[in-house]
Design an enzyme around this catalytic site. Structure first.
Site, short mmCIF file in Angstrom:
data_model
loop_
_atom_site.label_atom_id
_atom_site.label_comp_id
_atom_site.label_asym_id
_atom_site.label_seq_id
_atom_site.Cartn_x
_atom_site.Cartn_y
_atom_site.Cartn_z
N ASP A 577 0.84 -1.20 0.00
CA ASP A 577 0.00 0.00 0.00
C ASP A 577 0.88 1.26 0.00
O ASP A 577 1.83 1.38 0.77
CB ASP A 577 -0.89 0.00 1.25
CG ASP A 577 -2.00 1.04 1.18
OD1 ASP A 577 -1.66 2.24 1.22
OD2 ASP A 577 -3.17 0.65 1.08
N ARG A 579 0.39 4.13 1.05
CA ARG A 579 0.31 5.00 2.23
C ARG A 579 1.20 4.53 3.37
O ARG A 579 1.36 5.26 4.36
CB ARG A 579 -1.15 5.08 2.71
CG ARG A 579 -2.10 5.65 1.68
CD ARG A 579 -3.55 5.38 2.05
NE ARG A 579 -3.86 3.96 2.02
CZ ARG A 579 -5.04 3.43 2.33
NH1 ARG A 579 -6.02 4.24 2.70
NH2 ARG A 579 -5.24 2.12 2.28
N CYS A 639 -6.99 -2.25 4.67
CA CYS A 639 -6.19 -2.99 3.68
C CYS A 639 -7.10 -3.57 2.60
O CYS A 639 -8.06 -4.30 2.89
CB CYS A 639 -5.40 -4.09 4.37
SG CYS A 639 -4.36 -5.05 3.26
#
Length: 743
Positions: A577, A579, A639
């Site tokens: 991910d 982020r 997620c």
């Protein structure tokens, strides 16, 4: 008697009374010496000591500061006595106290702290030199001259005509003062100034030396009210203000210094200035010297254990009792001994510690100029000279600009960084550096400035236009604030400096960096854009250039050291991910983390299908080659991989590779379903994300080498969960079926 009153009395008897006696023993000889240096009656020094202790001690804003006659004011008082006479000088002291009282009531005390300490220290050093030179003539059996230069010029002749007994008394006094600090602590209970005067008086009496005795003709019993000074009222007003400001500033700076010596209540500076004003009014009315906070007596008070203002007040009471009951003993002191004491004090006022402090801030020129001007020109002139130089140096620092130009290395671009306050004073240097850049070159111009005036903007703007017309390009990045961008767009700029933005912006997303090309308002719209189009690949290129300019010089020494070998301490397995930034959330740097990223931060179990060697290879290399001490699995909130698991593969329906990969998360889903105690709600996804981290720690134990190292205590397994919305990292314990490890 209440409990508080009883404890206060006990505290005063235990701490403040002994401290007041120590300060009293220090104050008497110093007060006599300062009165002598000021050309005033010796009794005036004792009066100032009494008033400074009782009035300033009771009304001032510092609980442990001791006030009294100050050596720093002796030159001013001596000049006033010479000009107006003693009784008129007392009136000037009274009026100066009234000025201090008004300033304190107006709460103007903080303004005094704006005076550079280099000026104050330089002034005191100059006063010390003048006192030492003048009193040295008395030690040698002569008389001081009118000025410091005259004293210096007459010194050789005075040395040639030395008188034996007077010189002997002076040298004896100085010897005692110099050697006293090396004696045992039990002997040093008696302050050095008092001991020196006692030894000198006893020796001179015992050997019947021909010395000059102290004259007490201006004793406490011959008081007369002060008279108004006669002369130009402008000069009288200037004298009143000079005494008020010098005594006030010295007292306030002394209060600040004393605050750093004790753990009691902090000083109220406005109240301190008010108390000093009241003390000077009383001292002037009674025929005493000007009063100020004195660092020597205040330091002695703190070191002796004083806890309250009772010590300062009591020391004034002891001085008064001594003057009334034992004042006749002062006549036994040789004048040459007092003069030697003043020589020693004057030399000590040139404090090497102060010089080191101002040297650390680049203010030695202010110190030296102030000291020399006081010695050569006079006290007021020296202070003005020091203040003027301090102001010029402060202006120079505030307007100093640094321009650094770096020639192209790999990217073919010139890099120019400008730092500081960009004003008209920096324009000559700025234009000199910019004109050295070749025409038709690509330039990155970093403006790390906190202010830009119109002259500086015009200089940069004109150079930029000319450079672009020659075929070059200029890309401007403002690190601190958008002074150039606002001026170029015609918007109104701020008139004052603004707090700086943090220069280290590597962690910000590209969209938040405001790194956009600036088109001058004067340019027609047909001009080509200054920067590249805003595409992701171009942002990567710009980011690489930014790395080369700012970060690479900082990390190059570390990367050079790591170039031949890596020694990470952690294997960090986390989600792909965008982020989640491992180095950001763990505050780690190059060489710390051996990182594996995949969808869902999954660790395939040993022998699981579909077979995956990439994660297993990283685990083997990290544990068996690199020898990491910790394996961390880090999941995060929201997620997408866990959302796909939770949907039973529906959300990954069109992604066959994703569906096959998510099979490695089935154990996590099974754990989640086993622990679920109700219908699924909005918190289900984050619960699964947390359980998934714990399950991957268990999956790691299915690999034999990992399990062996964990059991042997050579490897730790750690679970982390990053809540993106709150930017918090949480530690997750292993599942109950796994071996518990310490973090």
């Amino acid at each position: 008697m209440t409990g508080d009153t009883h404890s206060n009395v006990l505290r005063t008897l235990r701490y403040d009374v002994p401290a007041s006696l120590v300060v009293f023993l220090v104050a008497v000889p110093l007060s006599l010496g300062i009165a002598m240096a000021s050309g005033a009656p010796l009794a005036a020094g004792l009066i100032a000591a009494v008033v400074g202790g009782v009035v300033a001690g009771a009304l001032g804003g510092s609980v442990v500061q001791v006030s009294g006659p100050a050596a720093g004011l002796s030159l001013v008082v001596a000049d006033l006595v010479q000009t107006y006479g003693w009784r008129a000088t007392c009136m000037i002291t009274l009026l100066a106290g009234a000025v201090q009282l008004v300033l304190g009531l107006l709460r103007a005390a903080r303004a005094a702290l704006a005076v550079s300490p280099a000026v104050i220290h330089g002034m005191l050093a100059g006063v010390g030199v003048v006192i030492a030179l003048s009193q040295l003539h008395i030690v040698l059996g002569g008389s001081p001259q009118r000025s410091a230069l005259a004293n210096l010029m007459e010194l050789p002749a005075q040395v040639a005509a030395m008188h034996g007994h007077t010189v002997a008394v002076g040298l004896l006094t100085i010897a005692v003062l110099a050697l006293w600090t090396r004696l045992p602590k039990q002997i040093r209970v008696v302050p050095a100034p008092l001991a020196a005067l006692l030894v000198a008086a006893l020796v001179a009496w015992a050997f019947q030396w021909d010395v000059t005795r102290v004259d007490l003709s201006g004793s406490l019993g011959t008081w007369a009210f002060p008279v108004l000074p006669q002369g130009d009222w402008h000069e009288i007003v200037a004298a009143v203000l000079l005494v008020a400001l010098l005594a006030g500033v010295e007292s306030l700076l002394c209060s600040v210094a004393v605050d750093g010596m004790h753990a009691g209540p902090r000083a109220d500076l406005d109240q301190e200035l008010t108390g000093q004003g009241a003390a000077n009014m009383v001292s002037g009315a009674l025929g005493g010297l000007p009063v100020a906070g004195v660092i020597v007596r205040s330091t002695a008070n703190v070191q002796a254990g004083a806890r309250s203002r009772a010590s300062a007040v009591l020391h004034g009471v002891w001085v008064l009792m001594f003057a009334l009951g034992f004042g006749w003993t002062i006549q036994l002191i040789p004048v040459e001994a007092l003069a030697a004491l003043l020589v020693f004090i004057g030399v000590q006022m040139v404090n090497l510690g102060h010089i080191r402090k101002v040297h650390g801030h680049g203010e030695v020129p202010v110190y030296v100029i102030t000291m020399l001007a006081v010695v050569v020109l006079g006290l007021a002139e020296g202070v003005v000279a020091g203040l003027a130089l301090a102001a010029v140096m402060a202006l120079r620092r505030l307007t100093w600009v640094t321009v650094k130009t770096h020639e192209p290395v790999d990217d073919g671009r010139w890099h120019v960084s400008i730092s500081g306050s960009l004003t008209f004073l920096g324009v000559p240097r700025l234009t000199h550096e910019l004109r050295a850049i070749p025409p038709r070159s690509a330039v990155d111009l970093d403006l790390n400035i906190d202010f830009m005036d119109n002259a500086a903007f015009e200089a940069i703007h004109s150079w930029r236009l000319n450079h672009e017309r020659s075929g070059g390009t200029v890309e401007i990045d403002e690190l601190h604030d958008e002074w150039y961008a606002l001026a170029a767009s015609g918007a109104r700029t701020y008139q004052a400096k603004k707090p700086p933005r943090a220069p280290d912006r590597w962690w910000l997303p590209w969209a938040h960096r405001h790194r956009r090309p600036v088109r001058p308002s004067a340019e027609p719209s047909s001009e080509p854009p200054v920067g590249p189009p805003d595409r992701p690949e171009c942002r990567l290129t710009a980011g690489a250039r930014e790395f080369h300019r700012r970060t690479a010089p900082l990390v190059r020494p570390i990367l050079t050291e790591l170039a031949h070998k890596q020694q990470p301490s952690h294997l960090f397995i986390t989600c792909a991910d965008s982020r989640v930034v491992p180095s950001l959330i763990t505050a780690s740097g190059p060489g710390d983390l051996f990182t594996v990223r995949n969808i869902g931060n999954l660790v395939p179990r040993r022998g699981a299908e579909p077979h995956d060697d990439s994660v297993v290879a990283a685990i083997e290399y990290a544990t068996q080659v690199l020898g990491v001490h910790t394996i961390t699995v880090c999941g995060h909130s929201g997620c997408g991989a866990m959302a796909g698991l939770l949907s039973g593969g529906v959300k990954a329906g069109s992604l066959p590779g994703m569906r096959r990969w998510l099979r490695h998360g089935h154990h996590s889903l099974a754990r989640f379903i086993e622990n679920a105690d109700g219908p699924l709600d909005s918190r289900a996804l984050d619960q699964l994300c947390r359980i998934n981290v714990q399950q991957q720690l268990e999956n790691l134990r299915t690999h034999r080498k990992v399990d062996e190292q964990v059991r042997a205590g050579r490897l730790e397994l750690v679970g982390l969960y990053f809540d993106i919305g709150s930017a918090r990292v949480q530690m997750l314990p292993p599942l109950p079926s796994t071996v518990s490890v310490k973090i």
